[in-house]
Scaffold this motif. Sequence first.
Motif, PDB file in Angstrom:
ATOM      1  N   ALA A   4       0.775 -21.611  12.951  1.00 44.80           N
ATOM      2  CA  ALA A   4       2.350 -21.864  12.889  1.00 44.80           C
ATOM      3  C   ALA A   4       2.608 -23.051  12.470  1.00 44.80           C
ATOM      4  O   ALA A   4       3.582 -23.341  11.452  1.00 44.80           O
ATOM      5  CB  ALA A   4       2.784 -21.446  14.234  1.00 44.80           C
ATOM      6  N   TYR A   5       2.118 -24.064  12.992  1.00 44.68           N
ATOM      7  CA  TYR A   5       2.714 -25.488  12.637  1.00 44.68           C
ATOM      8  C   TYR A   5       2.191 -25.722  11.077  1.00 44.68           C
ATOM      9  O   TYR A   5       2.860 -26.292  10.225  1.00 44.68           O
ATOM     10  CB  TYR A   5       1.960 -26.568  13.436  1.00 44.68           C
ATOM     11  CG  TYR A   5       2.204 -28.008  13.053  1.00 44.68           C
ATOM     12  CD1 TYR A   5       3.312 -28.695  13.202  1.00 44.68           C
ATOM     13  CD2 TYR A   5       1.126 -28.866  12.438  1.00 44.68           C
ATOM     14  CE1 TYR A   5       3.808 -29.932  12.878  1.00 44.68           C
ATOM     15  CE2 TYR A   5       1.246 -30.008  12.161  1.00 44.68           C
ATOM     16  CZ  TYR A   5       2.564 -30.522  12.580  1.00 44.68           C
ATOM     17  OH  TYR A   5       2.793 -31.922  12.187  1.00 44.68           O
ATOM     18  N   SER A   6       0.770 -25.542  10.683  1.00 39.80           N
ATOM     19  CA  SER A   6       0.397 -25.675   9.250  1.00 39.80           C
ATOM     20  C   SER A   6       0.992 -24.918   8.218  1.00 39.80           C
ATOM     21  O   SER A   6       1.319 -25.528   7.345  1.00 39.80           O
ATOM     22  CB  SER A   6      -1.149 -25.333   9.561  1.00 39.80           C
ATOM     23  OG  SER A   6      -1.305 -24.087   9.725  1.00 39.80           O
ATOM     24  N   ALA A   7       1.544 -23.719   8.523  1.00 34.62           N
ATOM     25  CA  ALA A   7       2.367 -22.974   7.686  1.00 34.62           C
ATOM     26  C   ALA A   7       3.962 -23.501   7.427  1.00 34.62           C
ATOM     27  O   ALA A   7       4.330 -23.176   6.171  1.00 34.62           O
ATOM     28  CB  ALA A   7       2.581 -21.434   8.130  1.00 34.62           C
ATOM     29  N   SER A  28       7.391 -30.211  13.381  1.00 33.77           N
ATOM     30  CA  SER A  28       7.605 -29.165  12.271  1.00 33.77           C
ATOM     31  C   SER A  28       8.963 -29.308  11.862  1.00 33.77           C
ATOM     32  O   SER A  28      10.007 -29.252  12.593  1.00 33.77           O
ATOM     33  CB  SER A  28       7.512 -27.833  12.814  1.00 33.77           C
ATOM     34  OG  SER A  28       7.959 -26.789  12.126  1.00 33.77           O
ATOM     35  N   VAL A  29       9.367 -29.248  10.543  1.00 35.00           N
ATOM     36  CA  VAL A  29      10.623 -29.191   9.636  1.00 35.00           C
ATOM     37  C   VAL A  29      11.395 -27.944  10.439  1.00 35.00           C
ATOM     38  O   VAL A  29      12.638 -28.058  10.659  1.00 35.00           O
ATOM     39  CB  VAL A  29      10.394 -29.199   8.309  1.00 35.00           C
ATOM     40  CG1 VAL A  29      11.739 -29.046   7.563  1.00 35.00           C
ATOM     41  CG2 VAL A  29       9.629 -30.373   7.807  1.00 35.00           C
ATOM     42  N   ARG A  30      10.580 -26.851  10.220  1.00 36.93           N
ATOM     43  CA  ARG A  30      11.348 -25.435  10.674  1.00 36.93           C
ATOM     44  C   ARG A  30      11.963 -25.584  12.053  1.00 36.93           C
ATOM     45  O   ARG A  30      13.058 -25.115  12.320  1.00 36.93           O
ATOM     46  CB  ARG A  30      10.476 -24.277  10.392  1.00 36.93           C
ATOM     47  CG  ARG A  30      10.465 -24.085   8.886  1.00 36.93           C
ATOM     48  CD  ARG A  30       9.665 -22.716   8.436  1.00 36.93           C
ATOM     49  NE  ARG A  30      10.438 -21.614   9.327  1.00 36.93           N
ATOM     50  CZ  ARG A  30      11.100 -20.776   8.633  1.00 36.93           C
ATOM     51  NH1 ARG A  30      11.693 -21.090   7.451  1.00 36.93           N
ATOM     52  NH2 ARG A  30      11.615 -19.773   9.532  1.00 36.93           N
ATOM     53  N   TRP A  31      10.961 -26.196  12.980  1.00 30.64           N
ATOM     54  CA  TRP A  31      11.452 -26.026  14.328  1.00 30.64           C
ATOM     55  C   TRP A  31      12.498 -26.969  14.564  1.00 30.64           C
ATOM     56  O   TRP A  31      13.550 -26.604  15.365  1.00 30.64           O
ATOM     57  CB  TRP A  31      10.237 -26.536  15.247  1.00 30.64           C
ATOM     58  CG  TRP A  31      10.533 -26.511  16.791  1.00 30.64           C
ATOM     59  CD1 TRP A  31      10.612 -25.544  17.540  1.00 30.64           C
ATOM     60  CD2 TRP A  31      10.952 -27.532  17.600  1.00 30.64           C
ATOM     61  NE1 TRP A  31      11.099 -25.846  18.906  1.00 30.64           N
ATOM     62  CE2 TRP A  31      11.374 -27.180  18.749  1.00 30.64           C
ATOM     63  CE3 TRP A  31      11.107 -29.170  17.144  1.00 30.64           C
ATOM     64  CZ2 TRP A  31      11.728 -28.071  19.741  1.00 30.64           C
ATOM     65  CZ3 TRP A  31      11.564 -29.756  18.132  1.00 30.64           C
ATOM     66  CH2 TRP A  31      11.713 -29.372  19.447  1.00 30.64           C
TER      67      TRP A  31
END
Length: 504
Positions: free
Chosen positions: A130-133, A201-204
């Motif tokens: 999840a983090y890498s994606a 993470s940018v998205r988080w």
Amino acid sequence: MGKALGTFRAVYLVALCCVGSFLFAYDTGIVGGILTFKSFQRDFRYSDAQRASVGSNSTSLLQAGAFFACFFIWPFMARYGRRWSIVLASTIFNVGAVIQTINTHSLAAFYVARVISGVGVGMATVIIPAYSAEMAPKNIRGMLGSMFQFFFTLGVMTSYWIDYAVSEHVPDSTAQWQIPVGMQLVPGAILGLGMLLTTESVRWLAKQGRHEEAMKSLAWVRGGEDDEVRAEFAEILVGIEEEARDKSGVTWRELVQVPSNRHRLILIVCLQIGVQLTGNTSMAYYAPQIFSLVGAGDNKLLLTGFFGLVKVIACLFFLLFLVERLGRRGSLLAGALLMGMYMLIVAVLTAVFPPDPDAGLTPASIASLTMIYLEAMSYNISWGPVPWVYTGEIFPNRIREAGVALATATQWLFNFVFSQATPHAVENLGWKTFVMFSVFNFALVVFVWFFIKETKGKSLEQMDELFGGNALPDRDPESFKVSDQGAQHVDGVGQETVVPDRKD
């Protein structure tokens, strides 16, 4: 300079994520070798009659810890973020690894340590993809997914060769098994400490409403902030908004109540069970015992090392030449058919020409070993990587996280089951173990032929049509634009999400 720095940081991120895969593989791979050491048996004080039970427990309890980790890690990383969740996973794993390395003379303590490490491993295998994606640039995201599987095979191979090296060059003492077990701490520490040199993470961060921090994180991993990075960030915000709309009111019951979702879930669960039915993971965990069964004798650890090398070469060949050329269905069909044939040949050779422990390698045992190597190659171009690709493809965005979570839990559950069963099967069935796995593989051919649909090259809308669901509405490309004031998204009611053009 910015692009070069961004590329360096992206590669660093890829390598760090791959360490997580390497860690899991190494941790599972070392057990088969150390169980053959007299020093390990002597220090933990169990009899020859207990070997099968010790072997199954030492391996399967790691899977049990990983299985339970799947259920609590999702809410944890949703609340505390990916980065610190990986640090926590690394810490938990290392605690278990330290206890395993200490000569406690207690199998109970060793088992508890395996469960603890399993929790850390299970957490890492969920968080890292999840983090890498969420952090990797688009141009290396596919490579990252492929390299994760490659580093898994690399970790298994490394564990085999370390077991062989200490068996040959370290005296029959406690240190003989402590060295391979203790070396788990190296990738475990690299993973945890390496995360301290990354960002969240940018998205988080964006989902938490911490847009300024999210923008800084994206600028870090891209090597600086420019119009292209600001545009990418605006697109991330758009994606988060759409995801929130897609998942509005979603419940776990949708997985089973909606017929098309239920169909996909059953397929994925069956595929993950099928991965274990191939017999390859069982052979990977207990390779020395399997090679003894076909007449490897004193060469079992050396041949196990080459077994790991074959897996790495096959996986690398798949990544370089086959990953985008073979269809999902064709790979699964060919892989199961070949593995079934190879297993059957091994069973016949071992039954007709029973191995003699004092005779060394015979033509029959060499032929059997060749078939096992070919079986490993077939697995790593089919049932090794493809089920995970299929899992990520067929679920609609609304339920994808829940579907992948259940697939992961299924994998760990049946990994545990087969880790428990394989040593006893080898001990009680002998060559018939290969017949059992051969039958399983031929059954998988039938399953794939009648139930698995080809998904290569299909869009989300085509997936929904393929599995009888409803397509999600397309996003209007005109709703995304970049202006002098920053990147903006205009939704259907005229509202804008603005990412300010920072001057600092």
